[in-house]
Design an enzyme around this catalytic site. Structure first.
Site, PDB file in Angstrom:
ATOM      1  N   ASP A  50     -25.764  48.596  36.466  1.00 18.82           N
ATOM      2  CA  ASP A  50     -27.008  48.212  37.145  1.00 18.82           C
ATOM      3  C   ASP A  50     -26.879  48.443  38.652  1.00 18.82           C
ATOM      4  OD1 ASP A  50     -25.322  46.096  37.701  1.00 18.82           O
ATOM      5  OD2 ASP A  50     -26.716  44.519  37.066  1.00 18.82           O
ATOM      6  N   SER A  51     -25.680  48.852  39.103  1.00 15.43           N
ATOM      7  CA  SER A  51     -25.499  49.297  40.492  1.00 15.43           C
ATOM      8  C   SER A  51     -26.392  50.504  40.769  1.00 15.43           C
ATOM      9  CB  SER A  51     -24.033  49.654  40.754  1.00 15.43           C
ATOM     10  OG  SER A  51     -23.557  50.542  39.761  1.00 15.43           O
ATOM     11  N   ASP A  89     -25.190  48.687  30.992  1.00 20.80           N
ATOM     12  CA  ASP A  89     -25.052  47.413  31.703  1.00 20.80           C
ATOM     13  C   ASP A  89     -26.335  46.592  31.521  1.00 20.80           C
ATOM     14  OD1 ASP A  89     -23.662  45.679  33.276  1.00 20.80           O
ATOM     15  OD2 ASP A  89     -23.924  46.799  35.153  1.00 20.80           O
ATOM     16  N   LYS A 119     -22.457  45.954  28.526  1.00 23.55           N
ATOM     17  CA  LYS A 119     -21.666  45.061  29.389  1.00 23.55           C
ATOM     18  C   LYS A 119     -22.555  43.903  29.833  1.00 23.55           C
ATOM     19  CE  LYS A 119     -20.491  46.064  33.801  1.00 23.55           C
ATOM     20  NZ  LYS A 119     -21.115  44.929  34.501  1.00 23.55           N
ATOM     21  N   GLU A 121     -22.560  40.334  32.348  1.00 23.82           N
ATOM     22  CA  GLU A 121     -21.889  39.586  33.423  1.00 23.82           C
ATOM     23  C   GLU A 121     -21.841  38.095  33.095  1.00 23.82           C
ATOM     24  OE1 GLU A 121     -23.446  40.204  37.348  1.00 23.82           O
ATOM     25  OE2 GLU A 121     -23.294  42.381  37.202  1.00 23.82           O
ATOM     26  N   GLU A 188     -13.790  41.773  38.571  1.00 34.58           N
ATOM     27  CA  GLU A 188     -14.273  42.307  39.853  1.00 34.58           C
ATOM     28  C   GLU A 188     -13.880  41.397  41.010  1.00 34.58           C
ATOM     29  OE1 GLU A 188     -18.294  43.732  39.936  1.00 34.58           O
ATOM     30  OE2 GLU A 188     -18.290  43.992  42.110  1.00 34.58           O
TER      31      GLU A 188
HETATM   32  O1  KIV Z   1     -23.008  47.926  37.889  1.00 35.49           O
HETATM   33  C1  KIV Z   1     -21.861  48.316  38.099  1.00 35.49           C
HETATM   34  O2  KIV Z   1     -21.636  49.405  38.644  1.00 35.49           O
HETATM   35  C2  KIV Z   1     -20.757  47.480  37.676  1.00 35.49           C
HETATM   36  C3  KIV Z   1     -19.374  47.928  38.042  1.00 35.49           C
HETATM   37  C4  KIV Z   1     -19.147  47.704  39.477  1.00 35.49           C
HETATM   38  C5  KIV Z   1     -18.343  47.270  37.212  1.00 35.49           C
HETATM   39  O3  KIV Z   1     -20.966  46.481  37.073  1.00 35.49           O
END
Ligand code: KIV
Length: 280
Positions: A50-51, A89, A119, A121, A188
């Site tokens: 989600d970055s 994510d 993934k 969080e 992280e």
């Molecule tokens: O969204 C992302 O890029 C991440 C990584 C930094 C692990 O969660």
């Protein structure tokens, strides 16, 4: 003692089996051409993080990422990946409210996005969602330590687990996610000593970002690695290329050639005499 396949697709069991045998290399990817290059270069895991919201869309945080955007980018990345496993994510608010909603959203990453896993969080507080997703046979990668979706609560993007209490909380979260059946865990921005202790104490691979060398693998944001975020220099980023300079240089040369009339040349133009030919 390698365990990840060299050419055939990387699977969830292969990643689990890699623990203690071969370090896992993971990068974010958000589009088809980049994913194809990273895949061919031997990256094991492509994370449609989600970055994306910050690196590609210029947002100040990841909180505005939506399922529709994430799934669309996941589909592009999955189309390119021949060997790497693609992980989607789960964006903010796609799994926190209701486990059933979390399952439906996680499922979209597989059915529409072509991902092999998702993934999520957070630690014990997101266990109901994690367990529900796992019960639907959707592999889950956990993510503890600095969880960027919680940056408002954390008071910013800060190293986590520096005092004994918060280190214990992060360790307990890691164990709970491993016990629940997650196949890997992102750590992280935690002290190296804490990451080493967690890596020793859980049976699933840990993948660190700002978590030191003892993790079973490492992940970075692609744009940081290739220098597309020149104003952002987190301590843990190693820059392997300077694409900002390369792109600026290329664009400047194009501007110059257009202004001077050097571009396009006769070879780059169509003649009315030449036989019909394909443009692409
Ligand atoms: O969204 C992302 O890029 C991440 C990584 C930094 C692990 O969660």
């Amino acid at each position: 003692m390698a365990s990840l396949p060299e050419t055939s697709p990387v699977s969830v069991p292969a990643l689990l089996a890699a623990k203690g045998r071969q370090r896992i290399a993971m990068l974010t990817a958000y589009d088809f051409p980049t994913a194809a290059l990273l895949d061919a270069a031997g990256i094991d895991v492509l994370l449609v993080g989600d970055s994306l919201e910050m690196a590609v869309y210029g947002a100040e945080s990841t909180l505005s990422a939506t399922m529709d955007t994430m799934v669309r980018h996941a589909r592009a990345v999955s189309r390119a990946a021949k060997r790497a496993i693609v992980v989607g994510d789960m964006p903010f608010l796609s799994y926190q409210a209701e486990p059933a909603e979390a399952v439906r959203n996680a499922g979209r990453f597989l059915s529409e996005g072509g991902c092999a896993a998702v993934k999520v969080e957070g630690g014990r507080r997101v266990l109901p969602a994690v367990e529900a997703i796992l019960a639907a046979d959707i592999p889950v990668m956990g993510h503890v330590g600095l969880t960027p979706q919680s940056y408002r609560k954390l008071g910013g993007f800060k190293v986590q687990g520096r005092d004994a209490d918060s280190a214990r909380e992060i360790s307990e979260d890691a164990k709970a996610l491993a016990d629940a059946g997650c196949f890997a865990l992102v750590l992280e921005c935690v002290p190296s000593s804490l990451a080493a202790e967690i890596t020793r104490s859980i049976p699933i691979p840990t993948i660190g970002i700002g978590a030191g060398a003892a993790c079973d693998g490492q992940v970075l944001v692609f744009h940081d690695v290739v220098g597309l975020t020149p104003d952002l220099r987190p301590k843990f980023v190693r820059r392997y290329a300077d694409l900002s300079s390369a792109i600026t240089e290329a664009a400047r040369s194009f501007v110059k050639d257009v202004r001077t009339g050097d571009y396009p040349s006769a070879e780059e133009s169509f003649s009315d005499k030449a036989p019909l030919r394909r443009v692409y």
